[in-house]
Design an enzyme around this catalytic site. Sequence first.
Site, PDB file in Angstrom:
ATOM      1  N   LYS A 111      80.279  -4.269  63.757  1.00 25.59           N
ATOM      2  CA  LYS A 111      79.622  -4.600  65.026  1.00 25.59           C
ATOM      3  C   LYS A 111      79.108  -3.327  65.708  1.00 25.59           C
ATOM      4  CE  LYS A 111      82.150  -6.619  68.444  1.00 25.59           C
ATOM      5  NZ  LYS A 111      81.999  -5.878  69.701  1.00 25.59           N
ATOM      6  N   ARG A 149      74.290   0.038  67.176  1.00 23.23           N
ATOM      7  CA  ARG A 149      73.695   1.384  67.248  1.00 23.23           C
ATOM      8  C   ARG A 149      72.443   1.499  66.379  1.00 23.23           C
ATOM      9  NH1 ARG A 149      78.824   1.491  68.766  1.00 23.23           N
ATOM     10  NH2 ARG A 149      79.725   3.245  69.896  1.00 23.23           N
ATOM     11  N   ARG A 151      84.156  -6.900  83.887  1.00 26.18           N
ATOM     12  CA  ARG A 151      84.676  -5.679  83.241  1.00 26.18           C
ATOM     13  C   ARG A 151      84.161  -4.417  83.942  1.00 26.18           C
ATOM     14  NH1 ARG A 151      83.902  -6.349  76.885  1.00 26.18           N
ATOM     15  NH2 ARG A 151      85.150  -4.446  76.899  1.00 26.18           N
ATOM     16  N   GLN A 193      82.108   3.806  74.050  1.00 28.05           N
ATOM     17  CA  GLN A 193      80.974   3.259  74.793  1.00 28.05           C
ATOM     18  C   GLN A 193      80.528   4.225  75.882  1.00 28.05           C
ATOM     19  OE1 GLN A 193      82.308  -0.649  75.980  1.00 28.05           O
ATOM     20  NE2 GLN A 193      82.089  -1.473  73.920  1.00 28.05           N
ATOM     21  N   ASP A 221      90.758  -2.228  68.739  1.00 32.27           N
ATOM     22  CA  ASP A 221      90.328  -3.627  68.576  1.00 32.27           C
ATOM     23  C   ASP A 221      91.217  -4.401  67.596  1.00 32.27           C
ATOM     24  OD1 ASP A 221      88.279  -3.241  70.354  1.00 32.27           O
ATOM     25  OD2 ASP A 221      86.770  -2.873  68.815  1.00 32.27           O
ATOM     26  N   ARG A 224      88.635 -11.957  69.422  1.00 34.69           N
ATOM     27  CA  ARG A 224      89.735 -11.350  68.659  1.00 34.69           C
ATOM     28  C   ARG A 224      91.065 -12.058  68.942  1.00 34.69           C
ATOM     29  NH1 ARG A 224      86.670  -7.596  66.388  1.00 34.69           N
ATOM     30  NH2 ARG A 224      85.481  -6.154  67.680  1.00 34.69           N
TER      31      ARG A 224
HETATM   32  C1  S3P Z   1      83.088  -0.018  70.907  1.00 32.94           C
HETATM   33  C2  S3P Z   1      84.035   0.757  71.507  1.00 32.94           C
HETATM   34  C3  S3P Z   1      85.336   0.256  71.951  1.00 32.94           C
HETATM   35  C4  S3P Z   1      85.667  -1.082  71.302  1.00 32.94           C
HETATM   36  C5  S3P Z   1      84.508  -2.029  71.351  1.00 32.94           C
HETATM   37  C6  S3P Z   1      83.320  -1.437  70.598  1.00 32.94           C
HETATM   38  C7  S3P Z   1      81.800   0.590  70.522  1.00 32.94           C
HETATM   39  O1  S3P Z   1      85.317   0.060  73.356  1.00 32.94           O
HETATM   40  O2  S3P Z   1      86.803  -1.656  71.912  1.00 32.94           O
HETATM   41  O3  S3P Z   1      84.856  -3.260  70.737  1.00 32.94           O
HETATM   42  O4  S3P Z   1      81.054  -0.005  69.723  1.00 32.94           O
HETATM   43  O5  S3P Z   1      81.511   1.688  71.006  1.00 32.94           O
HETATM   44  P1  S3P Z   1      85.567   1.280  74.386  1.00 32.94           P
HETATM   45  O6  S3P Z   1      84.453   2.216  74.288  1.00 32.94           O
HETATM   46  O7  S3P Z   1      85.648   0.624  75.734  1.00 32.94           O
HETATM   47  O8  S3P Z   1      86.884   1.893  73.963  1.00 32.94           O
END
Ligand code: S3P
Length: 432
Positions: free
Chosen positions: A21, A26, A122, A169, A315, A388
Amino acid sequence: MNLTVKQTKRITGEVTVPGDKSISHRAVMLGALAEGTTTIEGFLMGADCLSTINCFRALGIPINVDGRKVAVVGGGEKGFCTPDTVLDTGNSGTTTRLIMGILASEPGLYAVLNGDSSLNGRPMGRVTKPLMQMGAQIYGRADDTMMPVTIRGHHLRAIDYQSPVASAQVKSAVLLAGLRAQGKSRYTEPSPSRDHTENMLKAFGADLSRSGNTVELEGGQVLTGQRVQVPGDISSAAFLIVAALIVPQGHLIVKNVGINVTRNGIIEALQEMGADIQILNRRFFGREEVADLEVKSSSLRAAQFGGSLIPRMIDEIPALAVAALTAEGKTIIKDAQELRVKESDRISALALELKKLGAAITERPDGIEILGGRLLQGTLVSSHQDHRLAMALAMAGLIAQGTTIVEGAESVTVSFPDFTEVLKSISRGKLI
Ligand code: S3P
């Protein structure tokens, strides 16, 4: 939709899981920023990644989808058009947080982002704060820290940012904004989070460097469209791995799984608990390491997890919690307070739902404690509309007596659209 799972003895077969994912998102985003065409193979056709495609289409980027192949014609110098609708980022935190970095740095652009009720609850301040320090104009609820948000793109200046959270993120939003900011951006994280953005930026021709927990990137760099081969998602594979481990007769091969070291904490954690997982046929898809994983039923023992391992398996903790249900002793997962701000509060939701099955599980502010070996009894449980959680509860259903019904199982389409079919195939139809 309800998913009905029966107690199951045998899980066997050879399977692949849908594309990663994080990497799928990206690939579309860098493809949209680049000069030329990007082709993506093995793209995850899940709801979250489709939200990313729809947002970039609305920004004027031609994107062609053919099966699991995607072609993105990059905007490059020309940039993006102001969309004439609200950008709907659905349930996807990655779409939202990364696109904020991209849009904030596009001078003249105006966009409104909105998500579903989970996403709109969130925290976004972790992204809007560093972006606003770079000069971004972002307006939203709760002092610009919650969706819906409005963004007016601007010329940004680079910053030196120390993030309080290990979040890929947040890191990616700052790096993507930094790509077009004036000067050298520096981003320091408390411990390493997934590095797919860094890997892919390099593959697209950007120059960036890492020293310790700090990444540096000079603004004004041009990206060139590439061919991206997306590995299978270890976050989806984790549920199948746990399934094969916890049933009495489990033997599964999961092929083409991404095992990037910033993501493979779940394999380490399960192996520490005594899991028989063999990593076979290691190779690379571009800069991302991939392997086939062979998993056999194992007698697990409890263990304690915390510190820098947590961001490397954040995750996969719902899946790990299910494995811990069968382990001898008390498993403790700490330093995982980030779980409280995922698609649901995964700490309280996991504790609440697994208790319904009879599990001995206690919440901690920063994690959970699970006393393994309790006899579980199937019943009605809820996904809390979290993909999940739905999959973790289905896995718990494999070892609960009788039948477990997972309410709200349609949420699996976010990351694993053919979850039910794959479960049917590895249980020879006995499970569902
Ligand atoms: C992700 C980063 C993680 C992860 C999310 C996907 C990403 O979150 O939990 O499912 O693709 O950069 P955080 O950046 O909040 O840790």
